[in-house]
Write an enzyme that holds these catalytic residues in place. Structure first.
Site, short mmCIF file in Angstrom:
data_model
loop_
_atom_site.label_atom_id
_atom_site.label_comp_id
_atom_site.label_asym_id
_atom_site.label_seq_id
_atom_site.Cartn_x
_atom_site.Cartn_y
_atom_site.Cartn_z
N TYR A 52 0.82 -1.22 0.00
CA TYR A 52 0.00 0.00 0.00
C TYR A 52 0.86 1.27 0.00
CZ TYR A 52 -4.02 -2.96 0.28
OH TYR A 52 -4.97 -3.90 -0.05
N HIS A 105 -14.51 0.68 -0.44
CA HIS A 105 -13.36 -0.16 -0.07
C HIS A 105 -12.24 0.65 0.57
CE1 HIS A 105 -14.71 -3.34 -3.24
NE2 HIS A 105 -15.43 -3.38 -2.16
N CYS A 116 -6.81 3.00 18.98
CA CYS A 116 -7.83 3.97 19.41
C CYS A 116 -8.96 4.12 18.38
CB CYS A 116 -7.18 5.33 19.67
SG CYS A 116 -6.63 6.16 18.17
N THR A 172 -15.41 -1.91 -14.21
CA THR A 172 -15.25 -2.94 -13.19
C THR A 172 -15.57 -4.32 -13.76
OG1 THR A 172 -15.85 -3.65 -10.94
CG2 THR A 172 -17.61 -2.65 -12.28
N ASN A 194 -17.66 -0.39 -20.18
CA ASN A 194 -16.47 -1.16 -19.82
C ASN A 194 -15.69 -1.53 -21.08
OD1 ASN A 194 -15.55 -2.06 -17.18
ND2 ASN A 194 -15.53 -4.11 -18.05
N ALA A 212 -12.88 4.04 -21.08
CA ALA A 212 -13.69 4.97 -20.27
C ALA A 212 -13.54 6.41 -20.72
CB ALA A 212 -13.28 4.84 -18.80
#
Ligand code: BV8
Length: 232
Positions: A52, A105, A116, A172, A194, A212
């Site tokens: 990430y 997501h 916390c 997608t 798509n 797109a």
């Protein structure tokens, strides 16, 4: 005209962000079950944080494309009657000027403290274990919904699908749930834009194929053209 737009990795592909399942997509580089699950994070947090951190850093090298821009034009015309529900964790919708965007997501630029439970806007890496700005614990994880975790704001999304006059799915593959099932909850008309027919293409009243950056501006022109014609 109340419109719900669902977007996936395909809308950001022409901005230079690789998708998940296309050849050379993210998944080939990393086994999804290796990096996008709470189990993987428990087993190898460094690998998941690096995955990430790389994607968060990559955001600085890309910018929104004509498809993101066209949805902002639509938002300017429809206002609160438009909701963009995105599976994407990038910030390209917002950088194009969109304000009515819901990330089911999660987002790369948000860090979540597992001590916390506070969430913090975050642009830099998390791999070196920085302290939580609130509680000081080094327990910040990417604020991303992993496989097996519950997507964010499902009530809001289900209500919007129930109330919409038009549901449009952009970029997608229709492989991951619950997003892949939204077309079945949408009470209005349904349209897929798509590069190729998605897994769920047959559930849509209409499915158009193409990039797109071509399909979305053309569709927005059409919708706004119609709106102008019917209102005059
Ligand atoms: C949950 C964040 C319970 C991480 C992601 C039912 C049946 C089977 C399995 C399940 C099921 N229900 C739940 C599951 C399990 C699982 C699942 O769906 N597994 C799949 C693999 C079978 N789902 C979950 O675990 C979900 N949680 O169900 O909780 C629950 C449910 C409801 C209510 C309460 C509780 C959580 C799933 C979320 C996982 N996290 N992302 C990260 O980003 O690292 S999923 C990730 O993959 C993306 O976010 C996205 O959602 C998903 C799919 O990717 P796409 O965006 O579609 O990208 P992809 O590459 O696949 O496709 C790109 C498409 O674009 C292609 O079609 C291509 O043709 C097109 N394209 C390419 N270029 C262009 C283009 N189109 C236009 N122009 C172009 N230029």
């Amino acid at each position: 005209m109340r419109v719900v737009v669902l977007t996936g990795a395909g809308i950001s592909a022409e901005s230079g962000l690789s998708t998940f399942r296309d050849s050379g997509g993210l998944w080939e580089g990393h086994d999804p079950m290796q990096v996008a699950t709470p189990e993987a994070f428990a087993a190898d947090p460094d690998l998941v944080q690096r995955f990430y951190d790389e994607r968060r850093a990559a955001l600085a090298r890309v910018r929104p494309n004509a498809a993101h821009d066209a949805l902002v034009r639509l938002e300017r015309a429809l206002g609160d009657d438009l909701l963009v529900v995105t599976q994407n964790v990038d910030d390209l919708h917002e950088r194009a000027g969109a304000t009515r965007v819901h990330h089911i997501h999660g987002r790369l630029q948000s860090a979540w403290c597992t001590t916390c439970d506070e969430r913090h806007e975050w642009d830099g890496p998390l791999g070196h274990g920085p302290p939580c700005p609130w509680c000081g614990q080094a327990t910040l994880r990417p604020d991303i919904v992993w496989f097996g975790e519950i997507p964010y704001g499902m009530d809001l999304v289900e209500q919007a699908l129930w109330d919409c006059d038009l549901f449009v799915s952009i970029g997608t593959s229709g492989v991951v749930y619950p997003a892949a099932a939204f077309v079945h909850s949408a009470r209005g008309a349904t349209l897929e834009l798509n590069l190729e027919p998605s897994e769920g293409a047959s559930a849509f009243a209409e499915s158009r194929q193409g990039p797109a950056t071509q399909l979305v501006p053309a569709w927005v022109d059409e919708l706004l053209g119609e709106a102008t014609r019917t209102s005059s």
